[in-house]
Design a protein around this motif. Structure first.
Motif, PDB file in Angstrom:
ATOM      1  N   SER A  84       0.854  -1.180   0.000  1.00 21.66           N
ATOM      2  CA  SER A  84       0.000   0.000   0.000  1.00 21.66           C
ATOM      3  C   SER A  84       0.888   1.227   0.000  1.00 21.66           C
ATOM      4  O   SER A  84       1.933   1.247   0.645  1.00 21.66           O
ATOM      5  N   SER A  85       0.465   2.249  -0.713  1.00 15.19           N
ATOM      6  CA  SER A  85       1.198   3.512  -0.747  1.00 15.19           C
ATOM      7  C   SER A  85       0.368   4.590  -0.071  1.00 15.19           C
ATOM      8  O   SER A  85      -0.853   4.645  -0.241  1.00 15.19           O
ATOM      9  N   PHE A  86       1.065   5.440   0.675  1.00 13.90           N
ATOM     10  CA  PHE A  86       0.413   6.533   1.387  1.00 13.90           C
ATOM     11  C   PHE A  86       1.235   7.793   1.189  1.00 13.90           C
ATOM     12  O   PHE A  86       2.412   7.741   0.845  1.00 13.90           O
ATOM     13  N   TRP A  87       0.611   8.929   1.441  1.00 17.33           N
ATOM     14  CA  TRP A  87       1.347  10.187   1.490  1.00 17.33           C
ATOM     15  C   TRP A  87       1.855  10.360   2.919  1.00 17.33           C
ATOM     16  O   TRP A  87       1.133  10.107   3.880  1.00 17.33           O
ATOM     17  N   LEU A  88       3.092  10.768   3.049  1.00 16.64           N
ATOM     18  CA  LEU A  88       3.696  11.062   4.342  1.00 16.64           C
ATOM     19  C   LEU A  88       3.834  12.584   4.401  1.00 16.64           C
ATOM     20  O   LEU A  88       4.675  13.173   3.729  1.00 16.64           O
ATOM     21  N   VAL A  89       2.976  13.212   5.185  1.00 18.07           N
ATOM     22  CA  VAL A  89       2.857  14.665   5.196  1.00 18.07           C
ATOM     23  C   VAL A  89       3.452  15.220   6.493  1.00 18.07           C
ATOM     24  O   VAL A  89       3.033  14.821   7.584  1.00 18.07           O
ATOM     25  N   PRO A  90       4.421  16.141   6.380  1.00 16.10           N
ATOM     26  CA  PRO A  90       4.963  16.753   7.600  1.00 16.10           C
ATOM     27  C   PRO A  90       3.855  17.521   8.330  1.00 16.10           C
ATOM     28  O   PRO A  90       3.059  18.226   7.710  1.00 16.10           O
ATOM     29  N   ARG A  91       3.780  17.352   9.631  1.00 21.48           N
ATOM     30  CA  ARG A  91       2.747  18.059  10.397  1.00 21.48           C
ATOM     31  C   ARG A  91       3.085  19.542  10.522  1.00 21.48           C
ATOM     32  O   ARG A  91       2.209  20.396  10.458  1.00 21.48           O
ATOM     33  N   LEU A  92       4.382  19.853  10.695  1.00 21.67           N
ATOM     34  CA  LEU A  92       4.816  21.236  10.855  1.00 21.67           C
ATOM     35  C   LEU A  92       4.622  21.995   9.542  1.00 21.67           C
ATOM     36  O   LEU A  92       5.107  21.586   8.493  1.00 21.67           O
ATOM     37  N   GLY A  93       3.865  23.060   9.591  1.00 23.33           N
ATOM     38  CA  GLY A  93       3.606  23.866   8.405  1.00 23.33           C
ATOM     39  C   GLY A  93       2.434  23.380   7.575  1.00 23.33           C
ATOM     40  O   GLY A  93       2.077  24.006   6.580  1.00 23.33           O
ATOM     41  N   GLU A  98      -0.551  22.229   9.190  1.00 26.21           N
ATOM     42  CA  GLU A  98      -1.648  22.080  10.145  1.00 26.21           C
ATOM     43  C   GLU A  98      -3.008  22.364   9.504  1.00 26.21           C
ATOM     44  O   GLU A  98      -3.966  21.610   9.705  1.00 26.21           O
ATOM     45  N   ASP A  99      -3.094  23.443   8.742  1.00 30.87           N
ATOM     46  CA  ASP A  99      -4.368  23.813   8.109  1.00 30.87           C
ATOM     47  C   ASP A  99      -4.790  22.784   7.061  1.00 30.87           C
ATOM     48  O   ASP A  99      -5.976  22.447   6.947  1.00 30.87           O
ATOM     49  N   ILE A 100      -3.817  22.299   6.305  1.00 30.67           N
ATOM     50  CA  ILE A 100      -4.115  21.301   5.268  1.00 30.67           C
ATOM     51  C   ILE A 100      -4.643  20.024   5.912  1.00 30.67           C
ATOM     52  O   ILE A 100      -5.641  19.454   5.475  1.00 30.67           O
ATOM     53  N   LEU A 101      -3.966  19.570   6.982  1.00 24.81           N
ATOM     54  CA  LEU A 101      -4.358  18.321   7.639  1.00 24.81           C
ATOM     55  C   LEU A 101      -5.696  18.448   8.368  1.00 24.81           C
ATOM     56  O   LEU A 101      -6.396  17.448   8.567  1.00 24.81           O
ATOM     57  N   ALA A 102      -6.057  19.671   8.769  1.00 29.08           N
ATOM     58  CA  ALA A 102      -7.336  19.894   9.459  1.00 29.08           C
ATOM     59  C   ALA A 102      -8.508  20.007   8.487  1.00 29.08           C
ATOM     60  O   ALA A 102      -9.668  19.849   8.894  1.00 29.08           O
ATOM     61  N   ASP A 103      -8.225  20.255   7.229  1.00 27.08           N
ATOM     62  CA  ASP A 103      -9.272  20.390   6.208  1.00 27.08           C
ATOM     63  C   ASP A 103     -10.039  19.067   6.096  1.00 27.08           C
ATOM     64  O   ASP A 103      -9.449  17.985   6.039  1.00 27.08           O
ATOM     65  N   ASP A 104     -11.371  19.149   6.060  1.00 27.04           N
ATOM     66  CA  ASP A 104     -12.215  17.947   5.969  1.00 27.04           C
ATOM     67  C   ASP A 104     -11.881  17.080   4.757  1.00 27.04           C
ATOM     68  O   ASP A 104     -12.010  15.858   4.808  1.00 27.04           O
ATOM     69  N   ALA A 105     -11.451  17.718   3.676  1.00 29.44           N
ATOM     70  CA  ALA A 105     -11.131  16.984   2.444  1.00 29.44           C
ATOM     71  C   ALA A 105      -9.878  16.126   2.607  1.00 29.44           C
ATOM     72  O   ALA A 105      -9.615  15.243   1.799  1.00 29.44           O
ATOM     73  N   VAL A 106      -9.092  16.383   3.660  1.00 27.90           N
ATOM     74  CA  VAL A 106      -7.863  15.621   3.918  1.00 27.90           C
ATOM     75  C   VAL A 106      -7.978  14.819   5.210  1.00 27.90           C
ATOM     76  O   VAL A 106      -7.566  13.659   5.272  1.00 27.90           O
ATOM     77  N   SER A 107      -8.550  15.399   6.238  1.00 27.39           N
ATOM     78  CA  SER A 107      -8.550  14.766   7.570  1.00 27.39           C
ATOM     79  C   SER A 107      -9.245  13.410   7.586  1.00 27.39           C
ATOM     80  O   SER A 107      -8.849  12.517   8.334  1.00 27.39           O
ATOM     81  N   TYR A 108     -10.269  13.243   6.749  1.00 23.88           N
ATOM     82  CA  TYR A 108     -10.960  11.949   6.717  1.00 23.88           C
ATOM     83  C   TYR A 108     -10.050  10.821   6.231  1.00 23.88           C
ATOM     84  O   TYR A 108     -10.289   9.642   6.508  1.00 23.88           O
TER      85      TYR A 108
END
Length: 138
Positions: free
Chosen positions: A66-75, A77-87
Motif C-alpha cells: 500500500s502507498s500513502f502520502w507522508l505529510v509533515p505536520r509542521l507547516g 496544520e491547516d491542510i491536515l485539518a481540512d475535511d477533504a484531507v482529515s478523513y
C-alpha cells in the motif's frame, strides 16, 4: 520450459517406478518438472539419488503493498485539518510494517485517495507491505 504431454507422461511412468522402489522421493506427479529438467541438462539416467541431490524448494509468496502520502505536520496544520484531507488520515497503529523510527508527531499518514496537489510541499511517499511465504519441498 514447457514439456509435451507425451514427455510428461513418459517421465511420470519412470518416476512411478522410481518411487515404488524408494518412497522417500515423494509424489511422482510433483517430480515431473525436475525429472524433465535434469534430462534436458544431459543427465541420461535420472535415479533416486540424483533426484534427491537436485531437489529444491518451491517458494510461493504473497505480498500486499500500500502507498500513502507522508505529510509533515509542521507547516501543514491547516491542510491536515481540512475535511477533504482529515478523513483520509490513517492511524499508524493500523500499519504493521512501519519503521521503528517513524514519528507520528512529526508526520501524518494520508491515504492516496487525496490528490497530491492538495497536500503542499515536502510530502513523501510511504510504502507499507505485508507478506506471507510458503515453502514446499519438491
Amino acid at each position: 520450459q514447457q514439456f509435451s504431454p507425451m514427455e510428461q507422461e513418459k517421465a511420470l511412468r519412470s518416476l512411478r517406478r522410481l518411487t515404488a522402489k524408494d518412497d522417500t522421493l515423494g509424489d511422482p506427479q510433483e517430480l515431473v518438472s525436475l525429472f524433465l529438467a535434469l534430462k534436458n541438462l544431459g543427465i541420461d539416467r535420472v535415479h533416486g539419488n540424483v533426484l534427491k541431490q537436485w531437489s529444491s524448494k518451491f517458494i510461493q509468496s504473497t505480498t500486499v503493498k500500500s502507498s500513502f502520502w507522508l505529510v509533515p505536520r509542521l507547516g501543514h496544520e491547516d491542510i491536515l485539518a481540512d475535511d477533504a484531507v482529515s478523513y483520509a488520515i490513517v492511524n499508524p497503529d493500523a500499519l504493521v510494517d512501519l519503521p521503528p523510527t517513524f514519528d507520528p508527531d512529526s508526520f501524518a499518514i494520508v491515504d492516496r485517495v487525496v490528490a497530491r496537489e492538495k497536500l503542499g510541499v515536502g510530502v513523501q511517499v510511504l510504502e507499507a507491505s505485508a507478506g506471507v511465504s510458503r515453502t514446499k519441498k519438491l
